[in-house]
Design an enzyme around this catalytic site. Structure first.
Site, PDB file in Angstrom:
ATOM      1  N   VAL A   1       0.867  -1.119  -0.061  1.00  0.00           N
ATOM      2  CA  VAL A   1      -0.082   0.078   0.110  1.00  0.00           C
ATOM      3  C   VAL A   1       0.735   1.117   0.049  1.00  0.00           C
ATOM      4  O   VAL A   1       1.851   1.309   1.019  1.00  0.00           O
ATOM      5  CB  VAL A   1      -0.889   0.069   1.280  1.00  0.00           C
ATOM      6  CG1 VAL A   1      -1.797   1.360   1.123  1.00  0.00           C
ATOM      7  CG2 VAL A   1      -1.740  -1.252   1.303  1.00  0.00           C
TER       8      VAL A   1
ATOM      9  N   ARG B   1       4.735  -1.694 -12.584  1.00  0.00           N
ATOM     10  CA  ARG B   1       5.680  -2.397 -13.600  1.00  0.00           C
ATOM     11  C   ARG B   1       6.537  -3.418 -12.708  1.00  0.00           C
ATOM     12  O   ARG B   1       6.896  -4.625 -13.151  1.00  0.00           O
ATOM     13  CB  ARG B   1       6.300  -1.331 -14.385  1.00  0.00           C
ATOM     14  CG  ARG B   1       7.466  -1.974 -15.360  1.00  0.00           C
ATOM     15  CD  ARG B   1       8.168  -0.845 -16.165  1.00  0.00           C
ATOM     16  NE  ARG B   1       9.036  -0.071 -15.077  1.00  0.00           N
ATOM     17  CZ  ARG B   1       9.658   0.977 -15.700  1.00  0.00           C
ATOM     18  NH1 ARG B   1       9.583   1.419 -16.933  1.00  0.00           N
ATOM     19  NH2 ARG B   1      10.381   1.768 -14.902  1.00  0.00           N
TER      20      ARG B   1
ATOM     21  N   TYR C   1      -3.065  18.070 -11.932  1.00  0.00           N
ATOM     22  CA  TYR C   1      -3.849  16.930 -11.032  1.00  0.00           C
ATOM     23  C   TYR C   1      -4.922  16.276 -12.109  1.00  0.00           C
ATOM     24  O   TYR C   1      -5.126  15.189 -11.979  1.00  0.00           O
ATOM     25  CB  TYR C   1      -4.607  17.646  -9.939  1.00  0.00           C
ATOM     26  CG  TYR C   1      -5.168  16.438  -8.761  1.00  0.00           C
ATOM     27  CD1 TYR C   1      -4.444  15.780  -7.964  1.00  0.00           C
ATOM     28  CD2 TYR C   1      -6.664  16.164  -8.744  1.00  0.00           C
ATOM     29  CE1 TYR C   1      -5.088  14.932  -7.140  1.00  0.00           C
ATOM     30  CE2 TYR C   1      -7.044  15.216  -7.995  1.00  0.00           C
ATOM     31  CZ  TYR C   1      -6.372  14.515  -7.353  1.00  0.00           C
ATOM     32  OH  TYR C   1      -7.041  13.551  -6.494  1.00  0.00           O
TER      33      TYR C   1
ATOM     34  N   LYS D   1      -4.715  12.457 -13.099  1.00  0.00           N
ATOM     35  CA  LYS D   1      -5.964  11.565 -12.912  1.00  0.00           C
ATOM     36  C   LYS D   1      -6.660  11.007 -13.916  1.00  0.00           C
ATOM     37  O   LYS D   1      -7.084   9.740 -14.058  1.00  0.00           O
ATOM     38  CB  LYS D   1      -6.922  12.124 -11.841  1.00  0.00           C
ATOM     39  CG  LYS D   1      -6.203  12.401 -10.467  1.00  0.00           C
ATOM     40  CD  LYS D   1      -5.715  11.140  -9.684  1.00  0.00           C
ATOM     41  CE  LYS D   1      -5.206  11.408  -8.134  1.00  0.00           C
ATOM     42  NZ  LYS D   1      -4.735  10.173  -7.710  1.00  0.00           N
TER      43      LYS D   1
END
Ligand SMILES: NC(=O)c1ccc[n+]([C@@H]2O[C@H](COP(=O)([O-])OP(=O)(O)OC[C@H]3O[C@@H](n4cnc5c(N)ncnc54)[C@H](O)[C@@H]3O)[C@@H](O)[C@H]2O)c1
Length: 252
Positions: free
Chosen positions: A13, A123, A155, A159
């Site tokens: 995470v 990756r 941003y 996104k």
């Protein structure tokens, strides 16, 4: 719900020091996972450590920056040889800076964290997932992946772009049992406000017309629960999905 649905799983995470990432670490650990949480804010990570302790849970917490390739290698080495779930949560805002006022440094930094960091870590985990028969990558995008009026140009672009990456992974690696999905939060009560203080008054006013329609802010665990579910085998047929968790903002 099987509260130990991640037993035996290794979960990475990012953004583990605050907000949605921290809630994801706590939830994944509570649901039985071995969790490796990383963040570039060591103080924030120590608060996550305290919260884990207070709940009788544990996780490996690593000070690491997703924009540093060497740190990506370190995270994967710590987690390996098997990573079942990657939750790409770390992200920053861009102070609502519109194109005309944009400096290159802001652009590259925001894209580095929100897009290139996600690409590099995804990756890096790919071969581990391939060699163990599959895995699940959950990437936290934003309502700003589908609406321009939520942030500045860097941003919103980062996104939008990350959705392409999410779908690329889903399409090309789905046949190898690797799932990739995006979660699109609306407003969430987190520490992200530190990178969202507006710098250009007219752009903030323009954004405010859209932001006025935001439903009440969610708590981070309301997003973490979706990340956890998408990561789990309960979501086995969900691949390439872009899932809103915005209280109905996008429906307006
Ligand atoms: N909070 C919201 O309203 C909201 C809405 C939509 C999407 N999101 C997205 O949710 C994700 C999590 O944000 P949050 O709201 O929990 O914010 P947050 O600021 O509370 O947490 C983000 C964490 O990421 C870490 N981080 C930043 N740059 C990093 C880097 N280079 N390397 C490693 N860690 C780094 C920060 O230190 C922080 O602990 C982000 O991708 C954000 O864009 C948040």
């Amino acid at each position: 719900m099987d509260t130990q649905r991640h037993a035996g799983m290794t979960v990475v995470v990012t953004g583990a020091g605050n907000g949605i990432g921290r809630a994801t670490v706590l939830r994944m650990a509570a649901e039985g996972a071995t969790v490796i949480g990383c963040d570039n804010n060591a103080d924030a990570l120590s608060q996550t450590h305290t919260l884990l302790n207070d709940s009788g849970l544990s996780a490996v917490l690593v000070s690491a920056d997703v924009t540093h390739p060497a740190d990506i290698e370190r995270i994967v080495a710590l987690a390996g040889p098997r990573i079942d779930i990657l939750a790409n949560v770390a992200g920053i805002m861009d102070h609502f800076v519109p194109l005309g006022d944009l400096d290159d440094a802001t652009w590259f930094h925001v894209l580095d964290v929100n897009l290139t960091g996600v690409m590099r870590l995804s990756r890096a985990v790919l071969p581990l997932m391939q060699s163990h028969g599959g895995g699940s990558i959950v990437t936290v995008a934003s309502v700003a992946s589908v609406h321009a009026g939520c942030a500045g140009v860097s941003y919103v672009t980062s996104k939008h772009a990350v959705i392409g990456l999410v779908r690329h992974i889903a399409y090309f690696y789905g046949p190898e049992n690797i799932r990739s999905n995006a979660v699109l939060p609306g407003a969430v009560n987190t520490a992200i406000g530190t990178t969202s203080t507006p710098r250009v008054a007219w752009a903030m006013e323009r954004a405010a017309a859209n932001l006025g329609a935001i439903p009440a802010a969610a708590e981070p665990d309301e997003i973490a629960t979706l990340i956890s579910w998408l990561g789990s085998s309960e979501a086995s047929n969900i691949n390439g999905a872009v899932v809103s968790a915005d209280g109905g903002w996008d429906a307006a």
